[in-house]
Design a protein around this motif. Structure first.
Motif, PDB file in Angstrom:
ATOM      1  N   ALA A 140       0.835  -1.210   0.000  1.00 52.97           N
ATOM      2  CA  ALA A 140       0.000   0.000   0.000  1.00 52.97           C
ATOM      3  C   ALA A 140       0.867   1.256   0.000  1.00 52.97           C
ATOM      4  O   ALA A 140       0.547   2.248  -0.641  1.00 52.97           O
ATOM      5  CB  ALA A 140      -0.920  -0.011   1.218  1.00 52.97           C
ATOM      6  N   ARG A 141       1.973   1.234   0.672  1.00 58.01           N
ATOM      7  CA  ARG A 141       2.842   2.424   0.762  1.00 58.01           C
ATOM      8  C   ARG A 141       3.758   2.565  -0.433  1.00 58.01           C
ATOM      9  O   ARG A 141       4.045   3.684  -0.873  1.00 58.01           O
ATOM     10  CB  ARG A 141       3.676   2.334   2.054  1.00 58.01           C
ATOM     11  N   GLY A 142       4.204   1.448  -0.958  1.00 60.98           N
ATOM     12  CA  GLY A 142       5.170   1.510  -2.049  1.00 60.98           C
ATOM     13  C   GLY A 142       6.428   2.223  -1.609  1.00 60.98           C
ATOM     14  O   GLY A 142       6.946   1.948  -0.524  1.00 60.98           O
ATOM     15  N   THR A 143       6.902   3.152  -2.434  1.00 57.90           N
ATOM     16  CA  THR A 143       8.162   3.833  -2.091  1.00 57.90           C
ATOM     17  C   THR A 143       7.929   5.149  -1.349  1.00 57.90           C
ATOM     18  O   THR A 143       8.880   5.875  -1.064  1.00 57.90           O
ATOM     19  CB  THR A 143       8.983   4.126  -3.364  1.00 57.90           C
ATOM     20  N   PHE A 146       8.957   9.674   4.240  1.00 60.79           N
ATOM     21  CA  PHE A 146       9.423  11.014   4.626  1.00 60.79           C
ATOM     22  C   PHE A 146       8.318  12.051   4.516  1.00 60.79           C
ATOM     23  O   PHE A 146       8.468  13.097   3.889  1.00 60.79           O
ATOM     24  CB  PHE A 146      10.662  11.409   3.815  1.00 60.79           C
ATOM     25  N   GLY A 147       7.141  11.735   5.079  1.00 61.77           N
ATOM     26  CA  GLY A 147       6.053  12.709   5.157  1.00 61.77           C
ATOM     27  C   GLY A 147       5.053  12.607   4.028  1.00 61.77           C
ATOM     28  O   GLY A 147       4.155  13.433   3.923  1.00 61.77           O
ATOM     29  N   HIS A 148       5.168  11.585   3.188  1.00 64.20           N
ATOM     30  CA  HIS A 148       4.305  11.544   2.003  1.00 64.20           C
ATOM     31  C   HIS A 148       2.835  11.342   2.350  1.00 64.20           C
ATOM     32  O   HIS A 148       1.964  11.668   1.550  1.00 64.20           O
ATOM     33  CB  HIS A 148       4.851  10.523   0.979  1.00 64.20           C
ATOM     34  N   THR A 149       2.531  10.878   3.599  1.00 57.86           N
ATOM     35  CA  THR A 149       1.118  10.753   3.986  1.00 57.86           C
ATOM     36  C   THR A 149       0.582  12.064   4.565  1.00 57.86           C
ATOM     37  O   THR A 149      -0.576  12.130   4.939  1.00 57.86           O
ATOM     38  CB  THR A 149       0.910   9.635   5.043  1.00 57.86           C
ATOM     39  N   GLY A 150       1.401  13.115   4.615  1.00 63.75           N
ATOM     40  CA  GLY A 150       0.928  14.407   5.081  1.00 63.75           C
ATOM     41  C   GLY A 150       0.994  14.563   6.582  1.00 63.75           C
ATOM     42  O   GLY A 150       1.495  13.676   7.285  1.00 63.75           O
TER      43      GLY A 150
END
Ligand SMILES: O=c1ccn([C@H]2C[C@H](O)[C@@H](COP(=O)(O)OP(=O)(O)OP(=O)(O)O)O2)c(=O)[nH]1
Ligand SMILES: [Mg+2]
Length: 152
Positions: A140-143, A146-150
């Motif tokens: 689900a996260r892949g690569t 570093f904050g990509h989920t906000g």
């Protein structure tokens, strides 16, 4: 989980002036470590020193390790943390337990002989076998990191 930790007393002030490390409460995770220094040690802001704990431990069991962590009161109020971030004690290490003490604060701090300056936590360890692959199964996260989920 429980483990019997072999301990060597390297400093004769233990058992006489200082008690051996002990869990402060029935559910405490950390054993406080003392500064086995000969005299007061003043750390100027930014300075680090390798301080003997006066003890050696042998964990033995490779599914365990120990970490040396800061004490929260010293770290937050006085900026006294560890020069190596976290100390990792391998299960096969038998040498003296050393504490890298770092004054990350803005004021000098003096450590007196016997002061409890850090804590030892025994932890379970998973030792991994590395398996080289060309592709990972999709997650689900892949690569993203570093904050990509906000933030919110
Ligand atoms: O705060 C610490 C960190 C480590 N050690 C001891 C126990 C540990 O098993 C050994 C090695 O630590 P580490 O692997 O983190 O250091 P290194 O710089 O990689 O040294 P080495 O090449 O000996 O592994 O040093 C301490 O006494 N205190
Ligand atoms: Mg190492």
């Amino acid at each position: 989980m429980h483990h019997t930790l072999e301990l060597k007393v390297l400093d004769s002030r233990f058992g006489d002036e200082w008690p051996l490390p002990a869990y402060a409460t029935a559910a405490s995770a950390g054993l406080d470590l003392r500064a086995a220094v000969e005299g007061p040690l003043t750390l100027a802001p930014g300075d680090a020193a390798l301080v003997p704990s006066g003890l050696a431990v042998h964990i033995g069991d490779p599914t365990l390790c120990a970490v040396i962590l800061p004490r929260s009161g010293l770290g937050h109020k006085h900026g006294i943390v560890l020069g190596n971030g976290t100390g990792l004690i391998d299960a096969d290490y038998q040498g003296p337990l050393m504490i890298s003490v770092w004054n990350r604060g803005r004021e000098a701090f003096t450590i007196e002989p016997g002061d409890r300056i850090a804590q030892l936590v025994v932890l379970p360890i998973v030792r991994a076998t590395l398996q080289v692959v060309d592709e990972f199964e999709t997650s689900a996260r892949g690569t993203g990191g570093f904050g990509h989920t906000g933030v919110r």
